[in-house]
Each structure stands twice: as structure tokens, then as C-alpha cells.
Design a protein around this motif. Structure first.
Motif, PDB file in Angstrom:
ATOM      1  N   LYS A  47       0.829  -1.210   0.000  1.00 31.87           N
ATOM      2  CA  LYS A  47       0.000   0.000   0.000  1.00 31.87           C
ATOM      3  C   LYS A  47       0.863   1.260   0.000  1.00 31.87           C
ATOM      4  N   VAL A  48       1.924   1.258   0.802  1.00 31.39           N
ATOM      5  CA  VAL A  48       2.781   2.441   0.935  1.00 31.39           C
ATOM      6  C   VAL A  48       3.476   2.766  -0.385  1.00 31.39           C
ATOM      7  N   PHE A  49       4.005   1.711  -1.042  1.00 30.87           N
ATOM      8  CA  PHE A  49       4.788   1.951  -2.255  1.00 30.87           C
ATOM      9  C   PHE A  49       3.981   1.779  -3.537  1.00 30.87           C
ATOM     10  N   GLY A  50       2.685   1.441  -3.398  1.00 28.50           N
ATOM     11  CA  GLY A  50       1.805   1.362  -4.563  1.00 28.50           C
ATOM     12  C   GLY A  50       2.181   0.279  -5.551  1.00 28.50           C
ATOM     13  N   VAL A  51       2.606  -0.878  -5.041  1.00 23.34           N
ATOM     14  CA  VAL A  51       2.962  -1.994  -5.915  1.00 23.34           C
ATOM     15  C   VAL A  51       2.174  -3.233  -5.481  1.00 23.34           C
ATOM     16  N   LYS A  52       2.168  -4.240  -6.358  1.00 23.98           N
ATOM     17  CA  LYS A  52       1.523  -5.496  -5.987  1.00 23.98           C
ATOM     18  C   LYS A  52       2.347  -6.194  -4.904  1.00 23.98           C
ATOM     19  N   GLU A  53       1.685  -7.021  -4.086  1.00 25.89           N
ATOM     20  CA  GLU A  53       2.393  -7.674  -2.983  1.00 25.89           C
ATOM     21  C   GLU A  53       3.547  -8.532  -3.476  1.00 25.89           C
ATOM     22  N   GLU A  54       3.360  -9.202  -4.616  1.00 24.26           N
ATOM     23  CA  GLU A  54       4.445 -10.053  -5.134  1.00 24.26           C
ATOM     24  C   GLU A  54       5.619  -9.235  -5.673  1.00 24.26           C
ATOM     25  N   GLU A  55       5.446  -7.913  -5.813  1.00 29.19           N
ATOM     26  CA  GLU A  55       6.521  -7.048  -6.313  1.00 29.19           C
ATOM     27  C   GLU A  55       7.276  -6.343  -5.185  1.00 29.19           C
ATOM     28  N   VAL A  56       6.837  -6.588  -3.946  1.00 30.21           N
ATOM     29  CA  VAL A  56       7.489  -5.951  -2.777  1.00 30.21           C
ATOM     30  C   VAL A  56       8.890  -6.536  -2.585  1.00 30.21           C
ATOM     31  N   THR A  57       9.899  -5.664  -2.522  1.00 36.23           N
ATOM     32  CA  THR A  57      11.280  -6.111  -2.304  1.00 36.23           C
ATOM     33  C   THR A  57      11.578  -6.217  -0.806  1.00 36.23           C
ATOM     34  N   LYS A  58      12.725  -6.811  -0.486  1.00 34.22           N
ATOM     35  CA  LYS A  58      13.137  -6.941   0.925  1.00 34.22           C
ATOM     36  C   LYS A  58      13.292  -5.580   1.574  1.00 34.22           C
ATOM     37  N   GLU A  59      13.843  -4.610   0.818  1.00 33.12           N
ATOM     38  CA  GLU A  59      14.059  -3.280   1.360  1.00 33.12           C
ATOM     39  C   GLU A  59      12.717  -2.576   1.599  1.00 33.12           C
ATOM     40  N   MET A  60      11.770  -2.759   0.680  1.00 36.57           N
ATOM     41  CA  MET A  60      10.430  -2.181   0.883  1.00 36.57           C
ATOM     42  C   MET A  60       9.785  -2.749   2.138  1.00 36.57           C
ATOM     43  N   ARG A  61       9.875  -4.080   2.294  1.00 33.69           N
ATOM     44  CA  ARG A  61       9.273  -4.719   3.461  1.00 33.69           C
ATOM     45  C   ARG A  61       9.935  -4.223   4.755  1.00 33.69           C
ATOM     46  N   ARG A  62      11.260  -4.063   4.707  1.00 29.72           N
ATOM     47  CA  ARG A  62      11.978  -3.583   5.901  1.00 29.72           C
ATOM     48  C   ARG A  62      11.499  -2.201   6.291  1.00 29.72           C
ATOM     49  N   ARG A  63      11.335  -1.320   5.320  1.00 30.41           N
ATOM     50  CA  ARG A  63      10.907   0.047   5.613  1.00 30.41           C
ATOM     51  C   ARG A  63       9.458   0.081   6.094  1.00 30.41           C
ATOM     52  N   ALA A  64       8.625  -0.817   5.559  1.00 29.09           N
ATOM     53  CA  ALA A  64       7.234  -0.909   6.031  1.00 29.09           C
ATOM     54  C   ALA A  64       7.192  -1.398   7.475  1.00 29.09           C
TER      55      ALA A  64
END
Length: 624
Positions: free
Chosen positions: A602-619
Motif C-alpha cells: 500500500k505504501v509503495f503502490g505496488v503489488k504484494e508479489e513485487e514488494v522487495t526486501k528493502e520495501m518490506r523492511r521500511r514498512a
């Protein structure tokens, strides 16, 4: 061990061994000024306990010296694998002499000798004293070779500072399967990794024990081999072992020599004219403990000057308030106090009495009054349900879990020790090369001179110590990470050394005879309510990186069992979803999705399968 079984009792204390154990058992204990004092506190507490429980007529302290010992002179690699003592430990070793002086305990040391050699010599000199029992207080097992029936016994620490055991000859036989005098032969055959005594390569604990049980000392084993090796074969000794022994006679004899405690040192020893209790005055100890901020020990040390508690001459009731007290009565009260004020972690008896405004030495009557006040306050604060239905039922469960312990693969730790010490040596060489010279990496003063004087690294934004010098604590060193390649190597060195001293090299000393670790499980050890452990703190083993994971692999399941991991799975965020009734959060948990990945989407406006490790860490950071 009855008080009247011997006319005279003498306690010999291996000061270094006990202080070393106390230092690692209480690593976070420090004064209000931030000065580490855990080792000193543990040593002082243990001394009071020894005097109270063992009731000696005479007490003596024995120290190692900084000069190379005679063992080091004949074998350069003696104790070579042991890491250099941390600067804080060295400082506490120096200061510890003040504690013995304040308690009016004579100190013995001598250049070229270890404390064990001085103890061995005093034991030998006391052989002529009739009706005298010698109790050796130590933190390791080396002095067990001096045990003689119940006339010379060893009081040692099984784990941490609270769990102690006294070994007489019967106890040594039960643990090792042979008499105390054969322990040096055992080390001659098996070796001793902690002291880097090589022994005979290929001979393990079981084979060494069998050889000693069948043939006695090393010299007798070799005499039999030379006379008729068929006798060994008939006793079940394999031909391969006999060949190994033949090829390693010199190593076996030399290793036995290194393991043997001397009993002929040239020391001027004689018993004082007056017993310890007649010369003791608590005033100096009270003054020193006040200076060191050991407030809970002052009341205990005051009692040492009067009649020995529990002796026939004592007219007072036996009220011994140990700092480690964890009786059936005290534990529930400690939990109650912690619920009322979670800032008081791991409450002691003194804290309980203080909360009820009672003097520290009020005994059983004081506990009754303290209990009444605590239970009233628990009700007032609406904590009765948590106390009775959550915390109290947990006490026996944790006691059972602690008693059962966890199995440890000692061989894996031994292999890790060899590997990690080699890595530590490589890091040392890298640091020396980057620094342009060799120095004591563990010395804050020398490290500061290298970083800030020789390499001229910027001190902007760095804190100073109380003494005004530039701090080299890890929190400050990290700030310099990008300024010079030496910083990264120093941080790696410190991390590796901490793993070695705290876990890899220390854990084997804390295991029972079944290689099981019984860490203390602290129900009230944190302000947040989370469980903690101590002696040792196994929760602090790093979870990230190969080095921490390798240590965790040493904890294994018993035969026929498996280790399972249970996790609340983001319990705080589940509570948040329930309380806030946020539809998105509730939906994520109901669908069994990963909360951090979903929020990142939701934060980065991408599909869940497109979430990177760095995105998940920041979330994850956002979530918490």
C-alpha cells in the motif's frame, strides 16, 4: 561437612577464577557512573556467601600474576587459544584486591606461578595440621586433582554464581569414574582445550577414562605396553589406540606435566595467630561497598563480624539474606513487586522489604508484612487476575523448564572455537596492518591513540569518557564506520571476540555432566514483561549472520525429541488491529497475509508479489 567434623576449617580462594566467572555472569552490572563492576559485585557476594555457609576459621586468597608462568616458559602455546582479557576485566582484577583487603583476607601470589600452584603448595603445607579441613573455592575444575577424601574438598560453581557444589573424593569418583589424583593423567591423555594442552591426538574422554580405570597413571599404561601389550588388547583396548599411544608417549607425559599443580612453591605461609572472625571489622568493607555502590551487600557484610550465623554460639535466629535468594516465599512476592513497578526488574529480598518500608534484616516477620502490603496493592491496581492466573501458575513451569535445560553439542562448540580463534587472529593481523603497528586492541587507551592520534580520525560528534579521554565504545566507533577501513575490522573483531568469550568458550564450562545447559529463566527480568535469561543470556546470541546461526546450531534436541519454535507472529500489531478495528489491518490478519508485505504494497503502490526486501523492511519500521 558438619561444622564439628573438623576442629579447624581453612578456605583457599582462587580469586581469578571466581572473579572471571562473576564478570561473565554479571556483564551488565555497573555503577551509576556507568563503570562496569559486575565481576567485583559477584566476587564480593560470593565471598560473603562462602563465609556464611562454610564458616571458615581462616581464609586466604590466591592470585595469578601478569608475568609468564613456568608452564608458559616451557610451552609457548600454553593457554594460547584464550582471548586476551577485556580491559574492564583487567581493571576489576586489580580492584578486587581491595575487596580482600577490606575483608581482612590475606593475599598470596608469586611471579611464575598460577593461583592453583600456590593453593596446591598451601594444601601440602597443611597436611601436618591435625583435625583440619581445607576447602578450595574456585570457578573451575583444575583444583579437583588436590581433593583428598573429605579432608581437602573443592567448592565450585556449576553455573552462574548461584548453583554451587562441593566435591569430596566420592564426588570426583562419581563424576569422572576414577580417583582425584588421576585427573592429571586424564588431561595427559585427553588434553585440555581450555588450557591448550594437546594430550594424545585420537584419545577422547571415553578412551582416556577406560585406560585410567584399567591401568592407572600414564606411566603405568606405558609400562604395560612395553611389557606386554596383549594385556591391553585383552582389556578391550583397540590395536589402533595402542599404536596411537606408542607414537605419543612424549606428548602424553609432557601434557600431564603441564596439567599438574605444583605443591612445592617457595612461599612463606603459616596460619595467623588469631582466627579470621576475631580480626574482622566490617567498617572497611562497608566503606568500600558504599564507594562501589554495592548497597545490597552492606547489610550482609555487617553480620559477618558477629557470631557465625548458625553456629552453636550464635544466640540470634538464622536469618541469612542472600542476594540470590529465590525461595518459595520470595519468588511470588518478587513477581508481585515487579507487576506493581516493572522498573524494578528481577526484584531481590531487599527490594521487597524496602517497598514495604521495612529494615533489611527483619527476617520471616518482615516477609509476612511485605506480603500483606503487596497483595493489597495488587488488588488496588487491578492486577489480581494477571498475578493469580498468569504469573503465579508460570513459576513452577519455568522451574521445571530450567531444571530440564537444553542439550548442547559440545563438539560443535569446540570446532567453532578453533575456527573462530583463527578468524580472530586474521582480524588482528588486518587491524595491525591498517594501524601500521601492533597494539592491544582491547585497550581503550591504546585503541584511542591509534585511531585519534596516529590515524588522526575526526572526533567530531564523539562522546568522551568520565575521565575526559575519547570514548572507544562500540556506539561511538560505529559513527566512524565510513572514515577508515580499520573501523569495520575493529567492529568485526569485537563481535567475534564477544561470541567467543560469552558463548563459544564459556558455554562448555556451564554444562552439567550430560552436556545440558540450565540457564536461569527470569520471569520478571525486563520492564516490558518479556522473558529473559541469564547465566548465560542465551537470548542475546545474534540471529542474523552465519556466526550467530552457527552457535545456535549447538543447541540440539535430546534423542527421540525435536526442537520446535513458537512465535506470537506480530502480536502487537494484532492487538492494534483488534483495538483500532481498522478494516485493512483486520482483513490482512484474517486472510493470513504477512502484515509488513501488505503494508509495503500500500505504501509503495505496488503489488504484494513485487514488494522487495528493502520495501518490506521500511514498512516494518513504519508499522512499529
Amino acid at each position: 561437612m558438619a561444622r564439628n567434623s573438623y576442629k579447624t576449617k581453612i578456605v583457599l580462594i582462587d580469586a581469578h577464577a571466581i572473579l572471571h566467572r562473576a564478570y561473565h555472569a554479571l556483564p551488565d552490572f555497573s555503577s551509576s557512573q556507568g563503570e562496569p563492576t559486575g565481576g567485583l559485585y559477584g566476587l564480593a557476594s560470593m565471598l560473603i556467601r562462602i563465609i556464611t555457609e562454610l564458616k571458615p576459621d581462616y581464609i586466604f586468597a590466591c592470585y595469578d600474576r601478569a608475568e609468564p608462568t613456568f608452564r608458559k616458559q616451557i610451552y609457548e602455546d600454553y593457554k594460547a587459544k584464550r582471548p586476551k582479557a577485556e580491559p574492564e576485566l583487567v581493571a576489576q582484577i586489580i580492584r578486587s584486591r581491595d575487596i580482600f583487603t577490606a575483608l581482612h583476607i590475606p593475599i598470596f601470589d608469586q611471579a611464575g606461578l598460577e593461583a592453583d600452584d600456590i593453593i596446591g603448595t598451601i594444601v601440602e603445607k597443611l597436611k601436618k595440621e591435625k583435625d583440619t579441613q581445607v576447602i578450595i573455592a574456585s570457578g573451575d575444575m583444575d583444583t579437583l586433582q588436590l581433593v583428598d577424601d573429605d579432608r581437602v574438598v573443592v567448592f565450585t560453581l556449576k553455573k552462574g554464581l548461584n548453583d554451587t557444589v562441593i566435591y569430596d573424593e566420592k564426588g570426583v569418583r562419581e563424576r569422572y569414574g576414577f580417583a582425584p589424583q588421576y585427573l592429571i593423567d586424564y588431561k595427559g591423555l585427553r588434553g585440555d582445550p581450555s588450557d591448550n594442552i594437546i594430550g594424545v591426538e585420537g584419545i577422547g574422554e571415553k578412551t582416556a577414562t577406560t585406560l585410567i580405570q584399567e591401568f592407572g597413571e600414564i606411566e603405568s599404561i606405558y609400562k604395560q605396553i612395553k611389557k606386554d601389550e596383549q594385556v591391553l588388547l585383552a582389556k578391550g583396548v583397540k590395536a589402533r589406540i595402542i599404536e596411537i599411544l606408542k607414537a605419543s608417549e612424549e606428548e602424553a607425559i609432557f601434557s600431564k606435566t603441564l596439567a599438574t599443580i605444583r605443591r612445592d612453591a617457595q612461599i612463606d605461609f603459616k596460619l595467623p595467630e588469631q582466627t579470621w572472625v576475631k580480626t574482622f571489622d566490617s567498617a572497611k568493607a562497608e566503606e568500600l561497598f558504599s564507594e562501589l555502590e554495592f548497597r545490597t551487600l552492606i547489610g550482609r557484610v555487617k553480620k559477618l563480624g558477629g557470631p557465625i550465623v548458625g553456629s552453636p554460639t550464635s544466640s540470634e535466629p538464622e536469618v541469612v539474606l542472600h542476594i540470590e535468594a529465590e525461595s518459595k516465599e520470595i519468588k511470588p512476592l518478587a513477581i508481585a513487586l515487579w507487576l506493581i513497578n516493572s522498573d524494578t526488574t528481577s526484584p531481590k529480598l531487599e527490594d521487597i522489604l524496602s517497598y514495604a518500608n521495612l529494615p533489611a534484616q527483619t527476617g520471616t516477620e518482615g516477609l509476612v508484612k511485605a506480603k500483606a502490603k503487596l497483595l493489597v496493592d495488587i488488588e488496588k491496581l487491578g492486577l489480581a487476575k494477571v498475578y493469580r492466573e498468569v504469573e503465579l501458575p508460570l513459576i513452577p513451569i519455568l522451574e521445571e523448564a530450567q531444571g530440564r535445560g537444553i542439550k548442547v553439542d559440545k563438539k560443535l562448540l569446540s570446532d567453532l572455537s578453533f575456527d573462530y580463534h583463527a578468524k580472530l587472529s586474521n582480524l588482528e593481523e588486518k587491524i595491525y596492518k591498517l594501524a601500521g603497528s601492533e597494539f592491544n586492541i582491547n585497550s581503550p587507551k591504546q585503541l584511542g591513540e591509534i585511531l585519534f592520534t596516529k590515524l588522526q580520525l575526526s572526533v567530531k560528534g564523539l562522546k568522551k569518557t568520565a575521565g575526559g579521554s575519547q570514548s572507544t565504545r562500540e556506539s561511538e566507533i560505529i559513527k566512524l564506520k565510513d572514515t577508515h577501513p580499520i573501523i569495520e575490522e575493529i567492529l568485526a573483531y569485537r563481535e567475534l571476540q564477544k561470541l567467543l568469550t560469552t558463548y563459544i568458550d564459556n558455554l562448555p564450562n556451564l554444562l552439567d555432566k550430560e552436556d545440558v545447559l540450565h540457564a536461569t529463566l527470569n520471569q520478571a527480568g525486563t520492564t516490558t514483561g518479556r522473558m529473559s535469561s541469564s547465566n548465560p543470556n542465551i537470548q542475546n546470541i545474534p540471529t542474523r549472520g552465519e556466526q550467530g546461526a552457527a552457535i545456535r546450531n549447538a543447541f540440539v534436541a535430546r534423542a527421540g525429541y525435536k526442537l520446535l519454535a513458537f512465535d506470537y507472529s506480530q502480536i502487537e500489531l494484532r492487538v492494534l488491529a483488534a483495538l483500532s478495528e481498522d478494516p485493512d489491518l483486520v482483513k490482512i490478519f484474517k486472510e493470513g497475509k504477512d502484515i509488513h508485505t501488505s503494508v509495503a504494497s500500500k505504501v509503495f503502490g505496488v503489488k504484494e508479489e513485487e514488494v522487495t526486501k528493502e520495501m518490506r523492511r521500511r514498512a516494518k519500521v513504519i508499522n512499529f
